[in-house]
Scaffold this motif. Structure first.
Motif, PDB file in Angstrom:
ATOM      1  N   GLU A  84       0.841  -1.199   0.000  1.00 32.01           N
ATOM      2  CA  GLU A  84       0.000   0.000   0.000  1.00 32.01           C
ATOM      3  C   GLU A  84       0.881   1.256   0.000  1.00 32.01           C
ATOM      4  O   GLU A  84       2.034   1.225   0.428  1.00 32.01           O
ATOM      5  N   ALA A  94      -8.867   3.884   6.076  1.00 37.52           N
ATOM      6  CA  ALA A  94      -8.666   4.482   4.758  1.00 37.52           C
ATOM      7  C   ALA A  94      -9.426   3.635   3.746  1.00 37.52           C
ATOM      8  O   ALA A  94      -9.888   2.536   4.062  1.00 37.52           O
ATOM      9  N   ILE A  95      -9.539   4.155   2.562  1.00 37.72           N
ATOM     10  CA  ILE A  95     -10.153   3.403   1.474  1.00 37.72           C
ATOM     11  C   ILE A  95      -9.054   3.021   0.493  1.00 37.72           C
ATOM     12  O   ILE A  95      -8.302   3.890   0.037  1.00 37.72           O
ATOM     13  N   GLY A  96      -8.970   1.751   0.219  1.00 40.34           N
ATOM     14  CA  GLY A  96      -7.928   1.268  -0.673  1.00 40.34           C
ATOM     15  C   GLY A  96      -8.435   1.126  -2.099  1.00 40.34           C
ATOM     16  O   GLY A  96      -9.522   0.573  -2.327  1.00 40.34           O
ATOM     17  N   THR A  97      -7.652   1.631  -3.033  1.00 40.25           N
ATOM     18  CA  THR A  97      -8.014   1.482  -4.443  1.00 40.25           C
ATOM     19  C   THR A  97      -6.800   0.974  -5.199  1.00 40.25           C
ATOM     20  O   THR A  97      -5.672   1.431  -4.964  1.00 40.25           O
ATOM     21  N   ALA A  98      -7.011   0.014  -6.092  1.00 45.62           N
ATOM     22  CA  ALA A  98      -5.916  -0.546  -6.870  1.00 45.62           C
ATOM     23  C   ALA A  98      -5.331   0.522  -7.769  1.00 45.62           C
ATOM     24  O   ALA A  98      -6.067   1.314  -8.370  1.00 45.62           O
ATOM     25  N   ALA A  99      -4.006   0.574  -7.818  1.00 45.18           N
ATOM     26  CA  ALA A  99      -3.352   1.598  -8.635  1.00 45.18           C
ATOM     27  C   ALA A  99      -2.292   0.964  -9.523  1.00 45.18           C
ATOM     28  O   ALA A  99      -1.782  -0.080  -9.200  1.00 45.18           O
TER      29      ALA A  99
END
Lengths: 240, 162
Positions: B71, B157-162
């Motif tokens: 992350e 937190a909010i996790g978003t694939a990057a």
């Protein structure tokens, strides 16, 4: 690639032994007297520590190798001179080395074969010699024993030993010690002597065939094969 | 005698235990003030201050720092969270467990623009959250012995694939 964290809300910050963020380090702390104590060494300090540790390791490794060599009582093997040689030369040397190893194997095989032949020959010699001493028993067994005895004697002892053995054999023959088992006194005059002689011939034949025949069995076979001798033997017994 | 809003000395000590480093000394000071005596003693408890990076988003040369978990947080996402932490939380704990073990004494989110504002080159410092805490004795002892070497943020937190 990875996961991006958004809309972050921090509730607390923990002191930990090993954190997730590789750079989130406690850099220093402040003590009672107000002095700062660095928690993180500089790159230069780390490099120096690494250098010092590497030098200590090299020294310790060399010392260990030296001690091991002393323990083994051997010197360390020399470096392989072919390690950096031209591949063509290396291949030729390897081929020569292989041929030398094969020749060495053949030489060893030949030496083993010769040793076996010498052993067999020596064994045959002593079996033949043992045949001259019937009182010692079966020639094969007696031959092996005589070979062992011969191996530990010097020349003078060997001569003396076999002379005494021959004298004892002669004495035994003359003494009639084994007369009950069949005594060969030369010419067979009586039926008993003839049966005895026939039995001894059977024993000798058995030996030549590599088998063993006990005297009483040979005597019995001789009687069965020569019934007339048995009749004569009975007559001799009754006439005594 | 009422001391600092408490009915007596013992109540003052009990109320401030865990909140100040030396509750007895603190209440003595309040008592002296209440009695009109000047607080002349200088209490020098162990400072127990620790400083470091709570989180680093980018190294000084601009390389993104990715956590061991894979992350990462961009500076523009972290910076407002750092300010909210000062406004709303300001606490530390030990290994993300148990009671509060420290109070925030310093917080600054460094970025190239702040470096510029401080008269430093843009790449003088990493982009990250610099913090200072005053820890309790037990936690500070762990830092001194090397059992605690790092900070670790705790929250959501909010996790978003990057």
């Amino acid at each position: 690639m990875g996961t991006r964290l958004r809309a972050l809300k921090i509730r607390a910050i923990a002191t930990v032994d090993s954190g997730d963020n590789p750079h989130a380090k406690i850099v220093f702390y402040k003590r009672k007297d107000g002095t700062m104590a660095d928690k993180t060494p500089t790159v230069e300090e780390l490099q120096k520590q690494l250098k010092d540790a590497t030098e200590k390791l090299a020294t310790a490794t060399a010392k260990q190798a030296e001690l091991q060599t002393q323990l083994d009582g051997k010197k360390a093997p020399p470096p392989d001179p072919l390690a950096k040689a031209d591949p063509v030369i290396k291949a030729e040397v390897e081929a020569l080395r292989k041929r030398a190893e094969e020749a060495e194997k053949r030489e060893k095989a030949n030496a083993d074969a010769i040793a076996k032949m010498q052993t067999d020959k020596r064994r045959a010699e002593f079996v033949a010699k043992a045949a001259n001493f019937p009182s010692l028993g079966h020639a094969d067994d007696a031959g092996q024993i005589l070979a062992k005895i011969d191996g530990v004697l010097d020349e003078a002892e060997r001569t003396s030993f076999f002379q005494k053995l021959q004298s004892m054999e002669t004495l035994i023959k003359k003494s009639g010690l084994f007369g009950e088992m069949g005594r060969d006194t030369g010419e067979a005059a009586t039926a008993e002597q003839k049966i005895d002689k026939a039995a001894r011939v059977l024993i000798q034949k058995a030996r030549e065939n590599g088998t063993t025949l006990q005297y009483h069995d040979a005597y019995s076979q001789a009687l069965k094969a020569n019934p007339d001798l048995y009749t004569a033997y009975r007559a001799e017994q009754e006439g005594r | 005698m009422p001391i600092g809003g408490h009915k007596d000395f013992d109540a003052c000590v009990a109320a401030n235990r865990g909140k100040v480093d030396d509750p007895e000394g603190y209440c003595h000071s309040l008592e002296r003030k209440a009695k009109g005596i000047a607080a002349i003693e200088k209490v020098m408890p162990e400072e127990r201050l620790v400083f470091g990076w709570a989180y680093m988003c980018k190294t000084a040369d601009g390389q993104r720092v990715t956590d061991h978990s894979g992350e990462f947080i961009e500076p523009e996402d972290y910076e407002p969270a750092a300010y909210e932490f000062v406004e709303d939380a300001r606490i530390a704990n030990d290994m993300h467990a148990g009671d509060v073990t420290g109070r925030l004494v310093e917080s600054m989110f460094f970025s190239p623009s702040k470096c510029r504002a401080l008269g430093l080159p843009d790449d003088a410092l990493p982009s990250g959250h610099w913090v200072g805490f005053r820890l309790d004795e037990s936690s500070f002892a762990k830092v001194k012995t090397g059992d605690r070497l790092m900070f670790s943020i705790e929250g959501q937190a909010i996790g978003t694939a990057a």
